[in-house]
Design an enzyme around this catalytic site. Structure first.
Site, PDB file in Angstrom:
ATOM      1  N   SER A 146       1.160  -1.140   0.099  1.00 26.62           N
ATOM      2  CA  SER A 146      -0.362   0.273   0.081  1.00 26.62           C
ATOM      3  C   SER A 146       0.839   1.007  -0.053  1.00 26.62           C
ATOM      4  O   SER A 146       1.857   1.433  -0.119  1.00 26.62           O
ATOM      5  CB  SER A 146      -0.687   0.354   1.168  1.00 26.62           C
ATOM      6  OG  SER A 146      -1.372   1.384   1.115  1.00 26.62           O
ATOM      7  N   TYR A 159      -2.054  -0.531  10.178  1.00 29.62           N
ATOM      8  CA  TYR A 159      -2.659  -1.188   9.244  1.00 29.62           C
ATOM      9  C   TYR A 159      -0.686  -0.420   8.279  1.00 29.62           C
ATOM     10  O   TYR A 159      -0.323  -1.248   7.339  1.00 29.62           O
ATOM     11  CB  TYR A 159      -3.864   0.222   8.125  1.00 29.62           C
ATOM     12  CG  TYR A 159      -3.782  -0.658   7.098  1.00 29.62           C
ATOM     13  CD1 TYR A 159      -4.091  -1.910   5.870  1.00 29.62           C
ATOM     14  CD2 TYR A 159      -3.285   0.054   5.840  1.00 29.62           C
ATOM     15  CE1 TYR A 159      -4.806  -2.570   4.947  1.00 29.62           C
ATOM     16  CE2 TYR A 159      -4.019  -0.213   3.948  1.00 29.62           C
ATOM     17  CZ  TYR A 159      -4.028  -1.062   3.959  1.00 29.62           C
ATOM     18  OH  TYR A 159      -4.519  -1.575   2.716  1.00 29.62           O
TER      19      TYR A 159
END
Length: 255
Positions: A146, A159
């Site tokens: 990501s 995350y």
């Protein structure tokens, strides 16, 4: 286009019951791969498998919980028993988030994110790589990272940290697996609407985020297909240890 042809290949996708995972499965099947759909919700996987086969593809649904070592082992055993071969391509796509300021995050939420996003990637990559090594076959492992691994954002500490670790783990995997002809790469998507972030993207804060993306929009699933097929196929046969960013220019936007 022959370089991108995946005919005769088997590709396992985790988190394939919806979102990016389901999109990846369709793209790989359309390129000729026999796709193995892996997730906890078997009924959703079977529905997707039926749709892929109705479109002329080949698909197998297997139950897999990436947080459970026994479940991962059993899923790979099912693939071997059913198809008689290991998976040539592994897409580590499973991921969750628990959003909060890190000072308020519970131990339980932190561990849940790490167990899925990082530990799960390790479990699946380990099982997939060992199956290929034992069979003496080359392969490609693609981990979904990501852009939050590279640029900080409020309330997603767990995350972002897990995805940063996944990206670096991808590099280590590439170093260790190159001798076996197994490539390890990552894709770092920018903002695409998924079950994890759809509410945020539709919010006022999400609209502010969209305006900061140089292309002034969020991504569409099909726009990840190029990077996916490049890394999965012979078109990327000399690529390992790299991360392809697909983000509409988000990472190069000004502060």
């Amino acid at each position: 286009m022959e370089l991108f042809d995946l005919s005769g290949k088997t590709a396992l996708i985790t988190g394939a019951s919806g979102g990016l995972g389901a999109s990846f499965a369709r793209e790989l099947a359309a390129a000729g791969a026999h796709v193995v759909l892996a997730a906890r919700r078997l009924e959703k996987l079977e529905s997707l498998a039926n749709a892929i086969e109705a479109s002329g593809g080949k698909a197998l649904a297997v139950a897999m919980d990436v947080t459970d070592p026994d479940s991962v082992t059993a899923a790979f055993a099912t693939v071997q028993e059913t198809l008689g071969r290991p998976c040539d391509i592994i897409i580590n796509n499973s991921g969750i988030s628990r959003d909060d300021w890190f000072t308020r995050m519970t131990e339980e939420d932190w561990r849940a994110v790490m167990n899925t996003n990082l530990d799960g990637v390790w479990r699946v990559a380990k099982a997939g790589a060992n199956a290929l090594i034992d069979a003496g076959k080359p392969g490609s492992i693609i981990n979904i990272a990501s852009i939050t691994a590279r640029r900080p954002q409020h309330t997603i500490a767990a995350y972002a940290a897990s995805k940063a670790a996944v990206e670096h783990f991808t590099h280590v995997m590439a170093l260790e697996l190159a001798r076996y002809g197994i490539r390890s790469n990552a894709i770092a998507p920018g903002y695409f609407s998924t079950d994890i972030n759809d509410e945020f993207l539709e919010s006022e804060q999400g609209e502010k985020m969209r305006k900061r993306v140089p292309m002034r929009r969020f991504g569409e699933y099909r726009e990840l297909a190029g990077a996916l097929l490049l890394l999965a196929s012979d078109a990327g046969s000399y690529m390992t240890g790299t991360t392809i960013v697909v983000d509409g220019g988000h990472l190069v936007s000004t502060l």
